[in-house]
Design a protein around this motif. Sequence first.
Motif, PDB file in Angstrom:
ATOM      1  N   GLY A  80      35.094  16.058  -6.330  1.00  0.00           N
ATOM      2  CA  GLY A  80      34.768  14.684  -6.683  1.00  0.00           C
ATOM      3  C   GLY A  80      33.773  14.094  -5.697  1.00  0.00           C
ATOM      4  O   GLY A  80      33.412  14.714  -4.693  1.00  0.00           O
ATOM      5  N   ASN A  81      33.319  12.887  -5.988  1.00  0.00           N
ATOM      6  CA  ASN A  81      32.388  12.191  -5.104  1.00  0.00           C
ATOM      7  C   ASN A  81      33.144  11.253  -4.181  1.00  0.00           C
ATOM      8  O   ASN A  81      34.304  10.899  -4.423  1.00  0.00           O
ATOM      9  N   GLY A  82      32.480  10.828  -3.100  1.00  0.00           N
ATOM     10  CA  GLY A  82      33.149  10.014  -2.099  1.00  0.00           C
ATOM     11  C   GLY A  82      32.295   8.859  -1.617  1.00  0.00           C
ATOM     12  O   GLY A  82      31.154   8.662  -2.052  1.00  0.00           O
ATOM     13  N   ALA A  83      32.867   8.098  -0.699  1.00  0.00           N
ATOM     14  CA  ALA A  83      32.165   6.972  -0.091  1.00  0.00           C
ATOM     15  C   ALA A  83      32.582   6.874   1.370  1.00  0.00           C
ATOM     16  O   ALA A  83      33.704   7.243   1.743  1.00  0.00           O
ATOM     17  N   THR A  84      31.670   6.372   2.186  1.00  0.00           N
ATOM     18  CA  THR A  84      31.944   6.183   3.608  1.00  0.00           C
ATOM     19  C   THR A  84      31.284   4.898   4.078  1.00  0.00           C
ATOM     20  O   THR A  84      30.329   4.418   3.438  1.00  0.00           O
ATOM     21  N   ILE A  85      31.785   4.339   5.172  1.00  0.00           N
ATOM     22  CA  ILE A  85      31.264   3.051   5.640  1.00  0.00           C
ATOM     23  C   ILE A  85      31.307   2.967   7.164  1.00  0.00           C
ATOM     24  O   ILE A  85      32.231   3.484   7.799  1.00  0.00           O
ATOM     25  N   LEU A  86      30.289   2.341   7.716  1.00  0.00           N
ATOM     26  CA  LEU A  86      30.280   2.002   9.135  1.00  0.00           C
ATOM     27  C   LEU A  86      30.581   0.524   9.265  1.00  0.00           C
ATOM     28  O   LEU A  86      29.807  -0.330   8.798  1.00  0.00           O
ATOM     29  N   LEU A  87      31.713   0.193   9.900  1.00  0.00           N
ATOM     30  CA  LEU A  87      32.039  -1.189  10.214  1.00  0.00           C
ATOM     31  C   LEU A  87      31.530  -1.499  11.612  1.00  0.00           C
ATOM     32  O   LEU A  87      31.727  -0.725  12.545  1.00  0.00           O
ATOM     33  N   GLY A 141      42.769  -1.098   8.155  1.00  0.00           N
ATOM     34  CA  GLY A 141      43.420  -2.397   8.081  1.00  0.00           C
ATOM     35  C   GLY A 141      42.431  -3.544   8.126  1.00  0.00           C
ATOM     36  O   GLY A 141      42.681  -4.579   8.738  1.00  0.00           O
ATOM     37  N   VAL A 142      41.303  -3.377   7.449  1.00  0.00           N
ATOM     38  CA  VAL A 142      40.258  -4.401   7.416  1.00  0.00           C
ATOM     39  C   VAL A 142      39.871  -4.662   5.972  1.00  0.00           C
ATOM     40  O   VAL A 142      39.686  -3.711   5.188  1.00  0.00           O
ATOM     41  N   ALA A 143      39.745  -5.939   5.608  1.00  0.00           N
ATOM     42  CA  ALA A 143      39.221  -6.320   4.303  1.00  0.00           C
ATOM     43  C   ALA A 143      37.709  -6.414   4.430  1.00  0.00           C
ATOM     44  O   ALA A 143      37.184  -7.337   5.060  1.00  0.00           O
ATOM     45  N   GLU A 176      40.880  -8.623   9.569  1.00  0.00           N
ATOM     46  CA  GLU A 176      41.924  -7.610   9.741  1.00  0.00           C
ATOM     47  C   GLU A 176      43.143  -7.974   8.908  1.00  0.00           C
ATOM     48  O   GLU A 176      43.632  -9.095   8.936  1.00  0.00           O
ATOM     49  N   THR A 177      43.626  -6.989   8.165  1.00  0.00           N
ATOM     50  CA  THR A 177      44.755  -7.197   7.259  1.00  0.00           C
ATOM     51  C   THR A 177      46.005  -6.442   7.698  1.00  0.00           C
ATOM     52  O   THR A 177      47.068  -6.619   7.114  1.00  0.00           O
TER      53      THR A 177
END
Length: 230
Positions: A80-87, A141-143, A176-177
């Motif tokens: 499958g395909n994915g996603a990634t993020i830099l906070l 734990g971040v929105a 932060e959640t």
Amino acid sequence: MSEESAPTPARAVPGEGIPDGRGRSGLDRVGRDLTGNPDVRILDVEVTSDGWHVLRRTTLEYRDRHGNWGRQTRETYDRGNGATILLYRTDTRTVLLTRQFRFPAYVNGHPDGVLIEAAAGLLDGDAPEDAIARETHEELGVAVRAPRYLFDLYMSPGSVTERVHFFAAEYAPEDETGAGGGVADEGEEIERVELGFDDAYAAIADGRIRDGKTVILLQWAALNLFGAAH
């Protein structure tokens, strides 16, 4: 119906003519209808594993630059395909990453298999923006607020079909959640790691960060957000 136009009979193979361990069948149909490249003709597709993801063996004909057709066999791993993020935070010049054990890295020479990475996950049928919001909440734990789409890349195109969608987003303490840590029922044990950007960038060179998607995101941040320390 002529013999040439008769459909290929279904094989009694898990994932093809009969359901696999996840109840899926017809997985051998993927790729048979591709028409975008006139130099490629798909001849046959076989499912070769009954696992969580799908391993296929495809037989094809490929026309080289001299006009000659040759037969090839290629194996593809479809997870499958994915996603990634830099906070990141510009006020403190920090990035928020994860630390977790990765057995494939451990079995292939990493000293302990524990990698520092950007938050990421499979789409699982969701839009990339929704998937990365889910993973950011579960792992860190971040929105996430208004993730910025950067690009999408094939990370290992020689054998893995996965396309990863890259995002970046600024965050603040009020976003932060919870503690994050991943989904325990899925065996995840993920630690939040906040690093100064210069330290994270230096970790590429000294080997503390060896995950490809994370290196790409930190390089993007060096060019577009922070600049790199010299």
